[in-house]
Design a protein around this motif. Structure first.
Motif, PDB file in Angstrom:
ATOM      1  N   ASP A 135       0.864  -1.179   0.000  1.00 55.19           N
ATOM      2  CA  ASP A 135       0.000   0.000   0.000  1.00 55.19           C
ATOM      3  C   ASP A 135       0.902   1.230   0.000  1.00 55.19           C
ATOM      4  O   ASP A 135       1.468   1.601   1.036  1.00 55.19           O
ATOM      5  CB  ASP A 135      -0.907  -0.010   1.230  1.00 55.19           C
ATOM      6  N   LEU A 136       1.049   1.862  -1.158  1.00 50.15           N
ATOM      7  CA  LEU A 136       1.982   2.971  -1.300  1.00 50.15           C
ATOM      8  C   LEU A 136       1.521   4.235  -0.593  1.00 50.15           C
ATOM      9  O   LEU A 136       2.272   5.212  -0.526  1.00 50.15           O
ATOM     10  CB  LEU A 136       2.229   3.257  -2.786  1.00 50.15           C
ATOM     11  N   GLN A 137       0.312   4.234  -0.052  1.00 49.80           N
ATOM     12  CA  GLN A 137      -0.199   5.400   0.685  1.00 49.80           C
ATOM     13  C   GLN A 137      -0.129   5.202   2.198  1.00 49.80           C
ATOM     14  O   GLN A 137      -0.608   6.039   2.952  1.00 49.80           O
ATOM     15  CB  GLN A 137      -1.659   5.679   0.278  1.00 49.80           C
ATOM     16  N   ARG A 138       0.480   4.116   2.645  1.00 50.67           N
ATOM     17  CA  ARG A 138       0.465   3.787   4.066  1.00 50.67           C
ATOM     18  C   ARG A 138       1.668   4.389   4.793  1.00 50.67           C
ATOM     19  O   ARG A 138       2.811   4.069   4.475  1.00 50.67           O
ATOM     20  CB  ARG A 138       0.466   2.267   4.254  1.00 50.67           C
ATOM     21  N   PRO A 139       1.429   5.234   5.797  1.00 51.96           N
ATOM     22  CA  PRO A 139       2.547   5.738   6.609  1.00 51.96           C
ATOM     23  C   PRO A 139       2.934   4.727   7.677  1.00 51.96           C
ATOM     24  O   PRO A 139       2.162   3.818   8.009  1.00 51.96           O
ATOM     25  CB  PRO A 139       1.955   6.998   7.239  1.00 51.96           C
TER      26      PRO A 139
END
Length: 339
Positions: free
Chosen positions: A53-57
């Motif tokens: 998930d490239l949007q996961r911090p």
């Protein structure tokens, strides 16, 4: 004289431009110019579609040179990676590329943005790397993940032996790609092969700069090391004067040859990531000053390491510092005012 050996990343706070904030290294000197990082990556995926998930911090960002390892700025940067970490790096880039596991799960858009904010980096260029025949689509995944952001720019990837190279170049440019990344060691191509030459011509016709991984680094497989020899890049540069080439890593362990290319050919830029401090100084002093750009190779290395080298190498020369950190890349990419 500035120190060049540090016990860990946090120890860079001994340099005058940095400090620690809540345990994180930050730039706290307002005179440090904003920067454009010309060499970064997100998680790469091969064979299977992107699983991360490239949007996961995440609270912790796991770099391939971990923050607790000692840093010697006077050597090519991968010399700082001990064998145990090198083994973990290779595993993460290979088997973990099929999954959402491992260090790569932290190589995401918000985590890169966090480090950028701490380092006064206002834009990062993401360099996709793809295999042919549908075995990866990192360019597409990254273009989707960064759509609408002003702080990240994607260089796409079209494998020279893929089907419909021209069509894919057009599609990636329409989707927002600002250039093309070519990595001979990963894509297993010789830079002066006929199919590669056709790709470069296509990039030049579309106004897309080509950023090469350029030069051997001595941790790649033997065939990849052969493909990356700097002598194999000159024909591409010489026979495609209408295409702009950025030599990533400035030739790596063969910096002298890459520096020579930049002096001889006006369509060549040098990108500084991974070079030793001594070589960064030489490139800034001897190379074409208007064609030297800053890069870090995040998430292999923290952006502060490469930034510190440029700040030391340009100490007392504000014009060179601004050009290398921001102005040259801004002009090359048309990003904001190339001041």
């Amino acid at each position: 004289m500035y120190p060049t050996r540090f016990s860990n990343l946090a120890d860079l706070a001994r340099l005058p431009w940095f400090s620690l904030r809540d345990g994180h290294l930050v730039v706290d000197d307002p005179t440090v110019p904003e920067a454009i990082d010309m060499h970064t990556h997100l998680a790469l995926a091969f064979v299977r579609p992107m699983q991360v998930d490239l949007q996961r911090p995440s609270e912790r960002i796991e770099l391939y040179l971990p923050e607790h390892r000692p840093i010697d700025m006077e050597v090519y940067i991968n010399r700082n990676i001990p064998p145990s970490d090198l083994k973990a790096l290779n595993h993460d880039l290979a088997l973990n590329a099929l999954t959402d596991k491992g260090m790569r799960a932290t190589h995401t858009v918000p985590n890169l943005a966090r480090h950028m904010g701490e380092m006064r980096i206002v834009q990062s260029v993401l360099l996709a790397i793809d295999w042919p025949l549908g075995l990866s689509d990192n360019a597409g995944a990254w273009l989707d993940a960064t759509r609408g952001r002003d702080d990240m720019v994607v260089f796409g990837s079209v494998h020279p032996y893929d089907r419909d190279v021209a069509g894919k170049l057009d599609a990636q440019k329409r989707a927002g790609a600002r250039g093309i990344k070519v990595h001979p060691a990963v894509q297993m191509v010789k830079p002066d092969a006929a199919r590669c030459m056709a790709l470069y011509r296509g990039c030049g016709e579309r106004g897309l700069p080509v950023l090469f991984h350029c030069g051997p680094v001595d941790i790649e497989p033997m065939l990849g090391r052969y493909f990356s020899q700097v002598r194999h890049y000159e024909r591409a540069i010489a026979e495609n004067p209408g295409t702009t080439f950025v030599l990533g890593h400035s030739g790596a362990l063969q910096m002298e040859q890459a520096l020579g290319f930049a002096k001889r050919y006006p369509n060549v830029y040098l990108e500084l990531s991974s070079q030793s401090l001594t070589n960064v100084r030489r490139i800034v002093e001897e190379g074409p000053r208007e064609r030297v750009v800053f890069g870090t190779d995040w998430p292999f290395y923290h952006q502060g390491v490469g930034l510190a080298k440029v700040l030391i190498a340009t100490d007392g020369d504000d014009a060179a510092r601004k050009a290398v950190l921001y102005g040259n890349a801004a002009r090359l990419l048309g990003l904001g005012a190339a001041a």
